[in-house]
Design a protein around this motif. Structure first.
Motif, PDB file in Angstrom:
ATOM      1  N   VAL A 226       0.843  -1.191   0.000  1.00 25.11           N
ATOM      2  CA  VAL A 226       0.000   0.000   0.000  1.00 25.11           C
ATOM      3  C   VAL A 226       0.873   1.233   0.000  1.00 25.11           C
ATOM      4  N   GLU A 227       0.299   2.333  -0.446  1.00 17.35           N
ATOM      5  CA  GLU A 227       1.021   3.598  -0.493  1.00 17.35           C
ATOM      6  C   GLU A 227       0.180   4.653   0.226  1.00 17.35           C
ATOM      7  N   LEU A 228       0.818   5.496   1.017  1.00 17.59           N
ATOM      8  CA  LEU A 228       0.120   6.588   1.694  1.00 17.59           C
ATOM      9  C   LEU A 228       0.356   7.859   0.890  1.00 17.59           C
ATOM     10  N   ARG A 229      -0.743   8.518   0.473  1.00 20.14           N
ATOM     11  CA  ARG A 229      -0.599   9.720  -0.351  1.00 20.14           C
ATOM     12  C   ARG A 229      -1.341  10.896   0.271  1.00 20.14           C
ATOM     13  N   ALA A 230      -0.855  12.093  -0.007  1.00 23.71           N
ATOM     14  CA  ALA A 230      -1.480  13.311   0.520  1.00 23.71           C
ATOM     15  C   ALA A 230      -2.908  13.453   0.000  1.00 23.71           C
TER      16      ALA A 230
ATOM     17  N   ALA B  40      -4.399   9.439   2.236  1.00 21.00           N
ATOM     18  CA  ALA B  40      -5.225   8.403   1.597  1.00 21.00           C
ATOM     19  C   ALA B  40      -4.380   7.141   1.439  1.00 21.00           C
ATOM     20  N   ILE B  41      -5.014   5.995   1.593  1.00 26.07           N
ATOM     21  CA  ILE B  41      -4.335   4.708   1.459  1.00 26.07           C
ATOM     22  C   ILE B  41      -4.647   4.141   0.067  1.00 26.07           C
ATOM     23  N   TYR B  42      -3.606   3.859  -0.701  1.00 25.00           N
ATOM     24  CA  TYR B  42      -3.784   3.316  -2.060  1.00 25.00           C
ATOM     25  C   TYR B  42      -3.212   1.913  -2.158  1.00 25.00           C
ATOM     26  N   HIS B  43      -3.884   1.082  -2.946  1.00 31.11           N
ATOM     27  CA  HIS B  43      -3.354  -0.221  -3.318  1.00 31.11           C
ATOM     28  C   HIS B  43      -3.464  -0.326  -4.834  1.00 31.11           C
ATOM     29  N   ASP B  44      -2.311  -0.569  -5.517  1.00 34.39           N
ATOM     30  CA  ASP B  44      -2.372  -0.629  -6.987  1.00 34.39           C
ATOM     31  C   ASP B  44      -3.090   0.581  -7.553  1.00 34.39           C
ATOM     32  N   ALA B  45      -2.696   1.805  -7.076  1.00 31.50           N
ATOM     33  CA  ALA B  45      -3.241   3.052  -7.607  1.00 31.50           C
ATOM     34  C   ALA B  45      -4.743   3.213  -7.357  1.00 31.50           C
TER      35      ALA B  45
ATOM     36  N   MET C  59      -7.647   3.976  -4.476  1.00 33.91           N
ATOM     37  CA  MET C  59      -7.811   4.447  -3.100  1.00 33.91           C
ATOM     38  C   MET C  59      -8.683   3.454  -2.353  1.00 33.91           C
ATOM     39  N   VAL C  60      -8.168   2.935  -1.220  1.00 32.54           N
ATOM     40  CA  VAL C  60      -8.905   1.916  -0.472  1.00 32.54           C
ATOM     41  C   VAL C  60      -9.219   2.359   0.962  1.00 32.54           C
ATOM     42  N   GLY C  61      -8.586   3.452   1.427  1.00 24.18           N
ATOM     43  CA  GLY C  61      -8.841   3.861   2.800  1.00 24.18           C
ATOM     44  C   GLY C  61      -8.192   5.182   3.169  1.00 24.18           C
ATOM     45  N   PHE C  62      -8.198   5.471   4.457  1.00 22.22           N
ATOM     46  CA  PHE C  62      -7.735   6.754   4.977  1.00 22.22           C
ATOM     47  C   PHE C  62      -7.069   6.552   6.326  1.00 22.22           C
ATOM     48  N   ILE C  63      -5.973   7.269   6.571  1.00 20.57           N
ATOM     49  CA  ILE C  63      -5.292   7.209   7.863  1.00 20.57           C
ATOM     50  C   ILE C  63      -4.866   8.637   8.222  1.00 20.57           C
ATOM     51  N   MET C  64      -4.856   8.946   9.494  1.00 21.34           N
ATOM     52  CA  MET C  64      -4.447  10.282   9.947  1.00 21.34           C
ATOM     53  C   MET C  64      -3.660  10.142  11.242  1.00 21.34           C
ATOM     54  N   TYR C  65      -2.473  10.709  11.281  1.00 21.99           N
ATOM     55  CA  TYR C  65      -1.653  10.599  12.497  1.00 21.99           C
ATOM     56  C   TYR C  65      -0.872  11.888  12.722  1.00 21.99           C
ATOM     57  N   GLY C  66      -0.204  11.985  13.879  1.00 21.25           N
ATOM     58  CA  GLY C  66       0.595  13.159  14.161  1.00 21.25           C
ATOM     59  C   GLY C  66       1.096  13.178  15.596  1.00 21.25           C
ATOM     60  N   ARG C  67       1.872  14.213  15.900  1.00 18.69           N
ATOM     61  CA  ARG C  67       2.411  14.401  17.253  1.00 18.69           C
ATOM     62  C   ARG C  67       1.560  15.457  17.937  1.00 18.69           C
TER      63      ARG C  67
ATOM     64  N   GLY D 288      -5.713  -7.057   4.260  1.00 20.47           N
ATOM     65  CA  GLY D 288      -4.385  -6.701   4.753  1.00 20.47           C
ATOM     66  C   GLY D 288      -4.017  -5.243   4.554  1.00 20.47           C
ATOM     67  N   TYR D 289      -4.932  -4.417   3.976  1.00 18.53           N
ATOM     68  CA  TYR D 289      -4.610  -3.014   3.702  1.00 18.53           C
ATOM     69  C   TYR D 289      -4.481  -2.199   4.999  1.00 18.53           C
ATOM     70  N   GLY D 290      -5.389  -2.421   5.950  1.00 22.73           N
ATOM     71  CA  GLY D 290      -5.337  -1.684   7.216  1.00 22.73           C
ATOM     72  C   GLY D 290      -4.027  -1.959   7.938  1.00 22.73           C
ATOM     73  N   TRP D 291      -3.664  -3.214   7.956  1.00 24.81           N
ATOM     74  CA  TRP D 291      -2.436  -3.645   8.625  1.00 24.81           C
ATOM     75  C   TRP D 291      -1.213  -3.024   7.947  1.00 24.81           C
ATOM     76  N   ALA D 292      -1.198  -3.093   6.639  1.00 23.94           N
ATOM     77  CA  ALA D 292      -0.059  -2.570   5.881  1.00 23.94           C
ATOM     78  C   ALA D 292       0.057  -1.061   6.021  1.00 23.94           C
ATOM     79  N   ALA D 293      -1.084  -0.360   6.037  1.00 23.17           N
ATOM     80  CA  ALA D 293      -1.060   1.100   6.201  1.00 23.17           C
ATOM     81  C   ALA D 293      -0.515   1.466   7.574  1.00 23.17           C
ATOM     82  N   MET D 294      -0.912   0.686   8.594  1.00 21.13           N
ATOM     83  CA  MET D 294      -0.400   0.939   9.948  1.00 21.13           C
ATOM     84  C   MET D 294       1.102   0.701  10.008  1.00 21.13           C
TER      85      MET D 294
END
Ligand SMILES: CC(C)(COP(=O)(O)OP(=O)(O)OC[C@H]1O[C@@H](n2cnc3c(N)ncnc32)[C@H](O)[C@@H]1OP(=O)(O)O)[C@@H](O)C(=O)NCCC(=O)NCCS
Length: 149
Positions: free
Chosen positions: A7-11, A53-58, A60-68, A90-96
């Motif tokens: 998976v790839e995390l994109r803005a 945004a979480i991408y698999h093979d280009a 978009m399959v999900g969303f993640i947000m994190y920070g300090r 396995g996308y959630g796991w891979a994004a984490m």
């Protein structure tokens, strides 16, 4: 389950934000995570939160947000969701895995926190498989889990 899904995390951008706000969890999971529209708006007024945004093979399959969090100087995962039609692959796991790697690369990152609704057993199982553990803390009715190393 094959090793870490690719998976790839994109803005979030002008080009993909509409698709992102249309991603939805399953009906029964609606109380487990805020809508992506709300999360993106929140990141505007709490700029320490990085929405991705979480991408698999280009695709978009999900969303993640994190920070300090500047208040407690702790790194946290504020949101994670995989669209209802893309779950249990396995996308959630891979994004984490990727988000954890990025936070751990920060010199001041000593642990990572998150919180879950008590009934959210799928998320608890996922986070426990990544090493997060319940600490006994409860914040706004959500159970806190921390990853320490
Ligand atoms: C919780 C959620 C994000 C999980 O995402 P997902 O992509 O369906 O989960 P995954 O397929 O990556 O992982 C689920 C499972 O695999 C494990 N896992 C996945 N990949 C793995 C791997 N390569 N090695 C070991 N374990 C793995 C997880 O622990 C879990 O175990 P299970 O398959 O035995 O149930 C998703 O269900 C969701 O969006 N739910 C609604 C919103 C929500 O609850 N968000 C969390 C709020 S705190």
């Amino acid at each position: 389950m094959e090793s870490v899904m690719d998976v790839e995390l994109r803005a979030i951008t002008k080009a993909n934000w509409r698709q992102c706000i249309n991603l939805k969890p399953a009906e029964a999971q609606a109380d487990f995570v805020a809508p992506n529209l709300f999360s993106i708006a929140q990141s505007k007024v709490e700029p320490y939160l990085l929405p991705l945004a979480i991408y698999h093979d280009a695709e978009m399959v999900g969303f993640i947000m994190y920070g300090r969090d500047p208040d407690d100087e702790c790194y946290c995962v504020a949101r994670l969701m995989i669209d209802e039609h893309q779950q249990a692959r396995g996308y959630g796991w891979a994004a984490m895995i990727q988000a954890i790697k990025r936070m751990k690369a920060e010199p001041d990152c000593r642990e990572i926190a998150l919180s879950i609704e008590p009934q959210n057993t799928a998320a608890q199982k996922l986070y426990e498989s990544l090493g997060f553990r319940k600490t006994g803390e409860v914040v706004e009715g959500e159970v806190v889990m921390r990853l320490r190393w």
